[in-house]
Design a protein around this motif. Structure first.
Motif, PDB file in Angstrom:
ATOM      1  N   ILE A   1       0.820  -1.214   0.000  1.00 19.78           N
ATOM      2  CA  ILE A   1       0.000   0.000   0.000  1.00 19.78           C
ATOM      3  C   ILE A   1       0.852   1.260   0.000  1.00 19.78           C
ATOM      4  O   ILE A   1       0.619   2.195  -0.770  1.00 19.78           O
ATOM      5  CB  ILE A   1      -0.970   0.004   1.199  1.00 19.78           C
ATOM      6  CG1 ILE A   1      -1.981  -1.144   1.063  1.00 19.78           C
ATOM      7  CG2 ILE A   1      -1.698   1.336   1.291  1.00 19.78           C
ATOM      8  CD1 ILE A   1      -2.892  -1.295   2.259  1.00 19.78           C
ATOM      9  N   GLY A   2       1.861   1.307   0.868  1.00 17.95           N
ATOM     10  CA  GLY A   2       2.698   2.495   0.966  1.00 17.95           C
ATOM     11  C   GLY A   2       3.368   2.839  -0.346  1.00 17.95           C
ATOM     12  O   GLY A   2       3.386   3.997  -0.771  1.00 17.95           O
ATOM     13  N   ALA A   3       3.905   1.837  -1.003  1.00 12.48           N
ATOM     14  CA  ALA A   3       4.597   2.067  -2.270  1.00 12.48           C
ATOM     15  C   ALA A   3       3.630   2.493  -3.370  1.00 12.48           C
ATOM     16  O   ALA A   3       3.972   3.299  -4.237  1.00 12.48           O
ATOM     17  CB  ALA A   3       5.342   0.805  -2.692  1.00 12.48           C
ATOM     18  N   LEU A   4       2.415   1.967  -3.336  1.00 10.57           N
ATOM     19  CA  LEU A   4       1.459   2.259  -4.391  1.00 10.57           C
ATOM     20  C   LEU A   4       0.777   3.606  -4.220  1.00 10.57           C
ATOM     21  O   LEU A   4       0.297   4.193  -5.191  1.00 10.57           O
ATOM     22  CB  LEU A   4       0.389   1.160  -4.453  1.00 10.57           C
ATOM     23  CG  LEU A   4       0.867  -0.228  -4.874  1.00 10.57           C
ATOM     24  CD1 LEU A   4      -0.295  -1.215  -4.825  1.00 10.57           C
ATOM     25  CD2 LEU A   4       1.463  -0.194  -6.274  1.00 10.57           C
ATOM     26  N   THR A   5       0.727   4.111  -2.990  1.00  8.89           N
ATOM     27  CA  THR A   5       0.005   5.356  -2.736  1.00  8.89           C
ATOM     28  C   THR A   5       0.930   6.531  -2.499  1.00  8.89           C
ATOM     29  O   THR A   5       0.465   7.642  -2.240  1.00  8.89           O
ATOM     30  CB  THR A   5      -0.928   5.200  -1.515  1.00  8.89           C
ATOM     31  OG1 THR A   5      -0.149   4.795  -0.374  1.00  8.89           O
ATOM     32  CG2 THR A   5      -2.000   4.169  -1.783  1.00  8.89           C
ATOM     33  N   GLY A   6       2.235   6.347  -2.583  1.00 10.89           N
ATOM     34  CA  GLY A   6       3.175   7.434  -2.386  1.00 10.89           C
ATOM     35  C   GLY A   6       3.050   8.496  -3.466  1.00 10.89           C
ATOM     36  O   GLY A   6       2.631   8.215  -4.589  1.00 10.89           O
ATOM     37  N   GLU A   7       3.412   9.727  -3.123  1.00  9.27           N
ATOM     38  CA  GLU A   7       3.359  10.832  -4.089  1.00  9.27           C
ATOM     39  C   GLU A   7       4.485  10.683  -5.100  1.00  9.27           C
ATOM     40  O   GLU A   7       5.651  10.874  -4.774  1.00  9.27           O
ATOM     41  CB  GLU A   7       3.471  12.176  -3.352  1.00  9.27           C
ATOM     42  CG  GLU A   7       2.267  12.521  -2.492  1.00  9.27           C
ATOM     43  CD  GLU A   7       1.017  12.742  -3.318  1.00  9.27           C
ATOM     44  OE1 GLU A   7       1.151  13.204  -4.466  1.00  9.27           O
ATOM     45  OE2 GLU A   7      -0.075  12.441  -2.830  1.00  9.27           O
TER      46      GLU A   7
END
Length: 200
Positions: free
Chosen positions: A28-34
């Motif tokens: 999730i973190g990698a996919l939703t990062g700016e």
């Protein structure tokens, strides 16, 4: 490494929401990062971000091993892919919508001309189709069409533009699609990824 094709848009947001609600994935973190990057790599998975209609093309060509796409895309156009399974998110539907009091649906504006054609053909109704790529809600307001065929999720866009649903055509869901060759040659890696995101 496997490559997964995703679409940045409504379906992507539904995918992330599904994983968040079920505490499923470290992706999730990698996919939703700016980021403006069109791809990202997490461990042994490369994610590529494409427009929805392009996801099956990447999968068909083998550039991506699997993809997550709305069933609207693979209903509207034919692709040489494996339509593996329905996923537990991305629910919406196709509808015929128009202004209140509209009595005749002779001209239909839509992005989904094949879906619209098959629907009205099944009703033995001859209609004229106007292909638009976006903001089809504008067509009835300006007199370009009597009605539209479009995707409806909450109905708020129709309501905001003074339109109402007259007929539901079919349900739409997120689908897992796969390249016909690499789905089997990379079976273990794909299964591990699908387990990680909770869809198997």
């Amino acid at each position: 490494m496997i490559t997964v094709a995703l679409t940045k848009g409504r379906l992507f947001k539904d995918f992330i929401k599904y994983m968040e609600e079920n505490n499923l994935s470290d992706y999730i973190g990698a996919l939703t990062g700016e980021t403006r990057s069109l791809y990202t790599v997490v461990d042994n998975v490369k994610f590529i971000f494409a427009k929805g209609p392009d996801v099956p093309t990447y999968v068909e060509s083998g550039v991506a091993d699997i993809g997550i796409v709305g069933s609207d895309i693979i209903t509207e156009d034919e692709f040489n892919i494996l339509n593996v399974s329905q996923l537990p998110f991305g629910d919406c539907h196709f509808s015929v919508a128009a202004l209140p009091g509209q009595e005749a649906f002779d001209t239909i504006a839509t992005k989904y001309t094949n879906v619209a054609f098959e629907h009205f053909k099944s009703k033995k109704k001859d209609v004229s189709l106007v292909h638009l790529n976006g903001s089809v809600e504008l067509a009835p307001l300006l007199g370009l069409s009597d009605a539209i065929v479009d995707i409806v999720q909450t109905g708020s866009t129709l309501k905001d533009n003074g339109l109402i649903e007259y007929e539901k055509i079919m349900d739409i869901h997120a689908r897992l699609i796969a390249n016909k060759r690499t789905f089997y040659t990379k079976e273990d890696e794909i299964y591990d990824f699908l387990t990680e995101i909770g869809v198997v």
